[in-house]
Design an enzyme around this catalytic site. Structure first.
Site, PDB file in Angstrom:
ATOM      1  CG  ASN A 193      -1.395   1.195   1.668  1.00  0.00           C
ATOM      2  OD1 ASN A 193      -2.233   1.780   0.916  1.00  0.00           O
ATOM      3  ND2 ASN A 193      -0.926   2.168   2.609  1.00  0.00           N
ATOM      4  CD  GLU A 194      -0.986   5.918   1.017  1.00  0.00           C
ATOM      5  OE1 GLU A 194      -0.122   6.610   1.670  1.00  0.00           O
ATOM      6  OE2 GLU A 194      -2.144   6.746   0.621  1.00  0.00           O
ATOM      7  CE1 TYR A 260      -7.884   9.617   2.684  1.00  0.00           C
ATOM      8  CE2 TYR A 260      -5.680   9.159   1.623  1.00  0.00           C
ATOM      9  CZ  TYR A 260      -6.725   8.567   2.419  1.00  0.00           C
ATOM     10  OH  TYR A 260      -7.064   7.295   2.886  1.00  0.00           O
ATOM     11  CD  GLU A 317      -5.709   4.489   1.386  1.00  0.00           C
ATOM     12  OE1 GLU A 317      -5.436   5.483   2.214  1.00  0.00           O
ATOM     13  OE2 GLU A 317      -5.033   3.297   1.730  1.00  0.00           O
ATOM     14  CD  GLN A 366      -9.297   4.144   7.414  1.00  0.00           C
ATOM     15  OE1 GLN A 366      -9.732   3.531   8.379  1.00  0.00           O
ATOM     16  NE2 GLN A 366      -8.173   4.425   7.017  1.00  0.00           N
TER      17      GLN A 366
HETATM   18  O1  AHR Z   1      -6.384   6.346   5.456  1.00  0.00           O
HETATM   19  C1  AHR Z   1      -5.527   6.654   6.164  1.00  0.00           C
HETATM   20  C2  AHR Z   1      -4.022   6.435   5.496  1.00  0.00           C
HETATM   21  O2  AHR Z   1      -3.996   7.480   4.341  1.00  0.00           O
HETATM   22  C3  AHR Z   1      -3.951   5.034   5.176  1.00  0.00           C
HETATM   23  O3  AHR Z   1      -3.287   4.161   6.121  1.00  0.00           O
HETATM   24  C4  AHR Z   1      -2.881   5.338   4.062  1.00  0.00           C
HETATM   25  O4  AHR Z   1      -2.823   4.562   2.967  1.00  0.00           O
HETATM   26  C5  AHR Z   1      -3.049   6.713   3.655  1.00  0.00           C
HETATM   27  O5  AHR Z   1      -1.828   7.616   3.659  1.00  0.00           O
END
Ligand code: AHR
Length: 514
Positions: A193-194, A260, A317, A366
């Site tokens: 992930n990332e 985000y 995400e 989330q």
């Molecule tokens: O959703 C919170 C965090 O954001 C996750 O763990 C990560 O993948 C992202 O940077």
């Protein structure tokens, strides 16, 4: 002179109130597009703050009503939302998670430290079996994210074997000993992930090589093969999509992407979740345009590198991210959820639908108590957030067939240096056979009136639900009357013309009749 007269005519029309009537939503019901995969409405549950522990998992001994440890009230609310898919166990947490810590008798599982999120103890009470119990209670698909950061190819391969294996191999017998005879159904399996950041600070070329290496050893019975997910890029950066789609050819079904949205547009000093000025309302909502642009560029890259369209984009995400709620543990990512978040979600949906040809899954970050959550809990109470209601309004779009739709004469919405189209529309033929429209009026102060045209004719009526509130930061708080709740919406044609009135800062999802 001609131009001058046209401008004068437009000003007069505006003064007479004619401008609103000029806005038209046009849907082409005869040109069906790709299916809007239901997993675009997927969720993300990470071992982070009270997202899982307390928020959903209270344990079988709790006095809070639960089924095998999972809160009944939370599961019921999520079932109502038709949650199609849950991603677990992270996020950044995934790259420090060792699956063997989460199997066997709960009392004997090791206690670790959740180094990413608040440095709190992680007692591993929720592990593989508990996670699958949750998704099975929800009737959702399972998306398991394996550890590449601190794991090994052997660990990732054996976790998959443990979950999906048949026969009498030792790992399969171990699963049986732990209470599960039948294999678990793993729908998606990701490696890392990332990986550009918390997952190992890698370069895309290095990750691509690791992916090729590790994925070689991922084996399952053919009827239980998951979709394999490569960890991709972030925000507006499409380099990862390019490098991975050129370098990984086997055992890959999709490339993940994260983005985000912060009011300030940057990590440091993100901005407040509530009590914000209109400039921060529009700064949030207008950033969805960047996601649209990133997806358009990603699709162009994939069309070049993957012309047979085998690779999907998994936007696993997304969501709002604000400064932490004062008084909360900053590592728990607790934030308020307001009407602004509901509109942000609806605008994301409209964009994901527009790119449904490649976007086959997305996961809001989330599900409970963390970031842009559906549900907030405190002890035995819960509240449904405005974002929950946005997801709820859009459920008819799960597995709908997308239809081309556009807004003609879409007014610009401007505040200070920010500008965006005021209206956003999406359309689809639902599994129920109905023609559904999703409309967002992002303007925080001006209502909009629009006429609707489907093919060559004006429809008779539109019925559905509307979400709006008096304040931009209206929210639903525990112990208080909720301020953001869906209301019934209906519009009927007059003299053969169907006009929809959208209040300022609103979302409407309607079925069109006639
Ligand atoms: O959703 C919170 C965090 O954001 C996750 O763990 C990560 O993948 C992202 O940077």
């Amino acid at each position: 002179m001609k131009q001058h007269l046209a401008a004068l005519a437009a000003t007069l029309a505006c003064a007479l109130g004619a401008q609103a009537a000029d806005i038209k939503v046009v849907v082409d019901a005869d040109r069906p597009g790709p299916v809007i995969h239901r997993n675009i409405y997927g969720q993300f549950a990470e071992h982070l703050g009270t997202g899982i522990y307390e928020g959903m998992w209270v344990g079988p001994e709790s006095r809070i009503p639960n089924v095998r440890g999972w809160r009944k009230d939370v599961v019921a609310a999520l079932k109502d939302l038709k949650v199609p898919l849950v991603r677990w166990p992270g996020g950044c947490f995934a790259d420090e998670y060792h699956w063997r810590d989460g199997i066997g008798p709960r009392g004997k599982r090791p206690v670790k430290v959740n180094t990413h999120w608040g440095g709190v103890p992680e007692n591993n009470a929720v592990g593989t079996h508990e996670f699958f119990d949750l998704v099975e209670q929800l009737g959702a698909e399972a998306y398991v994210n394996a550890n590449m950061g601190t794991g090994s190819p052997q660990e990732a391969a054996e976790w998959l074997e443990y979950m999906t294996g048949e026969g009498n191999a030792t790992l399969v017998e171990l699963r049986r000993k732990n209470g599960r005879d039948k294999p678990f159904r793993v729908h998606y399996y990701a490696l890392g992930n990332e990986t550009w950041g918390c997952g190992g600070n890698m370069r895309p070329e290095y990750y691509a090589d690791l992916y090729r290496h590790w994925s070689t050893f991922l084996k399952t019975p053919a009827h239980n093969r998951p979709q394999f997910v490569a960890s991709g890029g972030n925000d507006t950066d499409t380099t990862w999509t390019d490098v991975l789609s050129k370098s990984i050819r086997h055992k890959v079904d999709g490339i993940a992407h994260h983005a985000y949205t912060f009011p300030s547009g940057q990590w440091e000093g993100k901005g407040a979740a509530a009590g914000f000025p209109e400039a921060e309302w529009i700064s949030m909502l207008s950033q969805v345009g960047k996601i649209d642009d990133t997806l358009a560029r990603s699709r162009a890259i994939l069309d070049k590198n993957d012309p047979k369209k085998k690779l999907a984009i998994y936007f696993d995400e997304w969501g709002s991210w604000y400064d932490p709620e004062p008084g909360s543990n900053p590592g728990f990512l607790v934030q308020r959820n307001t009407l602004r978040d509901a509109l942000l979600a609806a605008l994301h949906f409209n964009v994901f639908h527009a790119h449904a040809e490649r976007v086959k899954m997305s996961n809001v970050a989330q599900m409970v108590n963390v970031l842009q959550a559906m549900i907030l809990t405190s002890k035995d109470q819960l509240v449904l957030t405005p974002t929950y209601h946005a997801f709820s309004l859009y459920t008819p779009f799960q597995d709908a067939t997308s239809l081309p739709a556009r807004v003609e004469n879409n007014p610009a919405y401007r505040v200070g240096k920010f500008e965006m189209p005021a209206l956003s529309v999406t359309a689809g033929r639902g599994k129920d056979g109905k023609l559904w429209l999703g409309l967002v009026n992002a303007n925080a102060t001006q209502a909009a009136e629009l006429t609707l045209q489907v093919g060559a004719h004006a429809p008779r009526a539109a019925r559905g639900r509307l979400l709006t509130a008096a304040a931009m930061d209206a929210q639903n708080e525990l112990g208080k009357a909720p301020q953001v709740v869906p209301q019934a919406y209906e519009a009927r044609a007059v003299d053969g013309r169907l006009t929809l009135k959208l209040p300022a800062k609103s979302i409407a999802v309607v079925a069109v009749e006639g």
